[in-house]
Design a protein around this motif. Structure first.
Motif, PDB file in Angstrom:
ATOM      1  N   ASP A 160       0.827  -1.199   0.000  1.00 39.08           N
ATOM      2  CA  ASP A 160       0.000   0.000   0.000  1.00 39.08           C
ATOM      3  C   ASP A 160       0.866   1.256   0.000  1.00 39.08           C
ATOM      4  O   ASP A 160       0.599   2.201  -0.735  1.00 39.08           O
ATOM      5  N   ARG A 161       1.932   1.259   0.781  1.00 41.17           N
ATOM      6  CA  ARG A 161       2.843   2.408   0.818  1.00 41.17           C
ATOM      7  C   ARG A 161       3.537   2.617  -0.522  1.00 41.17           C
ATOM      8  O   ARG A 161       3.695   3.744  -0.986  1.00 41.17           O
ATOM      9  N   VAL A 162       3.940   1.534  -1.161  1.00 40.09           N
ATOM     10  CA  VAL A 162       4.608   1.629  -2.463  1.00 40.09           C
ATOM     11  C   VAL A 162       3.660   2.231  -3.494  1.00 40.09           C
ATOM     12  O   VAL A 162       4.026   3.135  -4.249  1.00 40.09           O
ATOM     13  N   VAL A 163       2.427   1.749  -3.529  1.00 42.74           N
ATOM     14  CA  VAL A 163       1.449   2.259  -4.498  1.00 42.74           C
ATOM     15  C   VAL A 163       1.145   3.726  -4.215  1.00 42.74           C
ATOM     16  O   VAL A 163       1.067   4.538  -5.142  1.00 42.74           O
ATOM     17  N   GLN A 164       0.990   4.088  -2.954  1.00 42.18           N
ATOM     18  CA  GLN A 164       0.747   5.490  -2.616  1.00 42.18           C
ATOM     19  C   GLN A 164       1.904   6.371  -3.057  1.00 42.18           C
ATOM     20  O   GLN A 164       1.688   7.462  -3.593  1.00 42.18           O
ATOM     21  N   GLN A 165       3.134   5.910  -2.853  1.00 42.47           N
ATOM     22  CA  GLN A 165       4.300   6.687  -3.262  1.00 42.47           C
ATOM     23  C   GLN A 165       4.343   6.840  -4.778  1.00 42.47           C
ATOM     24  O   GLN A 165       4.619   7.923  -5.290  1.00 42.47           O
ATOM     25  N   ALA A 217      -9.601  15.761 -10.332  1.00 39.97           N
ATOM     26  CA  ALA A 217      -8.582  14.936  -9.682  1.00 39.97           C
ATOM     27  C   ALA A 217      -9.087  13.512  -9.470  1.00 39.97           C
ATOM     28  O   ALA A 217      -8.374  12.543  -9.732  1.00 39.97           O
ATOM     29  N   GLU A 218     -10.327  13.372  -9.027  1.00 35.81           N
ATOM     30  CA  GLU A 218     -10.899  12.040  -8.795  1.00 35.81           C
ATOM     31  C   GLU A 218     -11.001  11.241 -10.086  1.00 35.81           C
ATOM     32  O   GLU A 218     -10.644  10.061 -10.126  1.00 35.81           O
ATOM     33  N   VAL A 219     -11.469  11.876 -11.161  1.00 30.91           N
ATOM     34  CA  VAL A 219     -11.629  11.189 -12.446  1.00 30.91           C
ATOM     35  C   VAL A 219     -10.268  10.760 -12.989  1.00 30.91           C
ATOM     36  O   VAL A 219     -10.084   9.617 -13.423  1.00 30.91           O
ATOM     37  N   LEU A 220      -9.293  11.659 -12.977  1.00 28.70           N
ATOM     38  CA  LEU A 220      -7.981  11.338 -13.507  1.00 28.70           C
ATOM     39  C   LEU A 220      -7.245  10.309 -12.651  1.00 28.70           C
ATOM     40  O   LEU A 220      -6.541   9.441 -13.174  1.00 28.70           O
ATOM     41  N   LEU A 221      -7.416  10.387 -11.339  1.00 31.97           N
ATOM     42  CA  LEU A 221      -6.785   9.407 -10.463  1.00 31.97           C
ATOM     43  C   LEU A 221      -7.382   8.021 -10.682  1.00 31.97           C
ATOM     44  O   LEU A 221      -6.663   7.023 -10.707  1.00 31.97           O
ATOM     45  N   GLU A 222      -8.684   7.944 -10.885  1.00 32.11           N
ATOM     46  CA  GLU A 222      -9.309   6.645 -11.158  1.00 32.11           C
ATOM     47  C   GLU A 222      -8.797   6.065 -12.474  1.00 32.11           C
ATOM     48  O   GLU A 222      -8.515   4.866 -12.558  1.00 32.11           O
ATOM     49  N   ALA A 223      -8.630   6.885 -13.494  1.00 34.42           N
ATOM     50  CA  ALA A 223      -8.075   6.414 -14.763  1.00 34.42           C
ATOM     51  C   ALA A 223      -6.642   5.913 -14.559  1.00 34.42           C
ATOM     52  O   ALA A 223      -6.257   4.872 -15.115  1.00 34.42           O
ATOM     53  N   TRP A 224      -5.852   6.634 -13.771  1.00 35.07           N
ATOM     54  CA  TRP A 224      -4.479   6.213 -13.473  1.00 35.07           C
ATOM     55  C   TRP A 224      -4.481   4.881 -12.726  1.00 35.07           C
ATOM     56  O   TRP A 224      -3.707   3.983 -13.041  1.00 35.07           O
ATOM     57  N   ARG A 225      -5.380   4.743 -11.751  1.00 37.43           N
ATOM     58  CA  ARG A 225      -5.467   3.511 -10.960  1.00 37.43           C
ATOM     59  C   ARG A 225      -5.810   2.314 -11.842  1.00 37.43           C
ATOM     60  O   ARG A 225      -5.194   1.249 -11.738  1.00 37.43           O
ATOM     61  N   ILE A 226      -6.763   2.487 -12.738  1.00 39.74           N
ATOM     62  CA  ILE A 226      -7.159   1.391 -13.625  1.00 39.74           C
ATOM     63  C   ILE A 226      -5.988   0.992 -14.530  1.00 39.74           C
ATOM     64  O   ILE A 226      -5.691  -0.191 -14.691  1.00 39.74           O
ATOM     65  N   GLU A 227      -5.314   1.981 -15.103  1.00 40.52           N
ATOM     66  CA  GLU A 227      -4.159   1.696 -15.960  1.00 40.52           C
ATOM     67  C   GLU A 227      -3.064   0.995 -15.154  1.00 40.52           C
ATOM     68  O   GLU A 227      -2.488   0.004 -15.605  1.00 40.52           O
ATOM     69  N   TYR A 228      -2.792   1.459 -13.945  1.00 37.82           N
ATOM     70  CA  TYR A 228      -1.753   0.866 -13.100  1.00 37.82           C
ATOM     71  C   TYR A 228      -2.085  -0.586 -12.762  1.00 37.82           C
ATOM     72  O   TYR A 228      -1.208  -1.448 -12.750  1.00 37.82           O
ATOM     73  N   ASN A 229      -3.359  -0.867 -12.480  1.00 37.55           N
ATOM     74  CA  ASN A 229      -3.770  -2.202 -12.043  1.00 37.55           C
ATOM     75  C   ASN A 229      -4.097  -3.160 -13.172  1.00 37.55           C
ATOM     76  O   ASN A 229      -4.392  -4.332 -12.901  1.00 37.55           O
ATOM     77  N   THR A 230      -4.081  -2.703 -14.431  1.00 42.81           N
ATOM     78  CA  THR A 230      -4.421  -3.613 -15.523  1.00 42.81           C
ATOM     79  C   THR A 230      -3.382  -3.641 -16.630  1.00 42.81           C
ATOM     80  O   THR A 230      -3.073  -4.701 -17.160  1.00 42.81           O
ATOM     81  N   GLU A 231      -2.843  -2.497 -17.007  1.00 41.24           N
ATOM     82  CA  GLU A 231      -2.018  -2.409 -18.214  1.00 41.24           C
ATOM     83  C   GLU A 231      -0.530  -2.230 -17.958  1.00 41.24           C
ATOM     84  O   GLU A 231       0.288  -2.590 -18.795  1.00 41.24           O
ATOM     85  N   ARG A 232      -0.183  -1.659 -16.841  1.00 42.77           N
ATOM     86  CA  ARG A 232       1.209  -1.282 -16.600  1.00 42.77           C
ATOM     87  C   ARG A 232       2.052  -2.466 -16.143  1.00 42.77           C
ATOM     88  O   ARG A 232       1.654  -3.212 -15.260  1.00 42.77           O
TER      89      ARG A 232
END
Length: 75
Positions: free
Chosen positions: A11-16, A34-49
């Motif tokens: 959790d700390r690594v992902v937050q950083q 901020a909420e919309v863009l952060l959710e898009a970043w989260r989805i990309e991080y958890n699926t594509e990256r």
């Protein structure tokens, strides 16, 4: 002092990473933006990256490979 649980360290690594790669590089017009863009970043991080812990494969690629390898054992 005891070591934090692996989930807490993760959790700390992902937050950083979110701070370094997303929040520190944007100026937002609103909280909603901020909420919309952060959710898009989260989805990309958890699926594509690609992730080092998954052999530099994306979580989707890792899951597909894992399922193809172990699905028969689960049945």
């Amino acid at each position: 002092m005891t070591q934090p649980a692996p989930a807490e360290r993760l959790d700390r690594v992902v937050q950083q990473k979110a701070r370094d790669e997303f929040l520190n590089g944007h100026l937002f017009e609103s909280v909603l933006e901020a909420e919309v863009l952060l959710e898009a970043w989260r989805i990309e991080y958890n699926t594509e990256r690609p992730h080092g812990s998954a052999g530099w494969r994306s979580p989707t690629e890792f899951a597909e490979e894992w399922l193809s390898r172990y699905q028969l054992q689960l049945a």
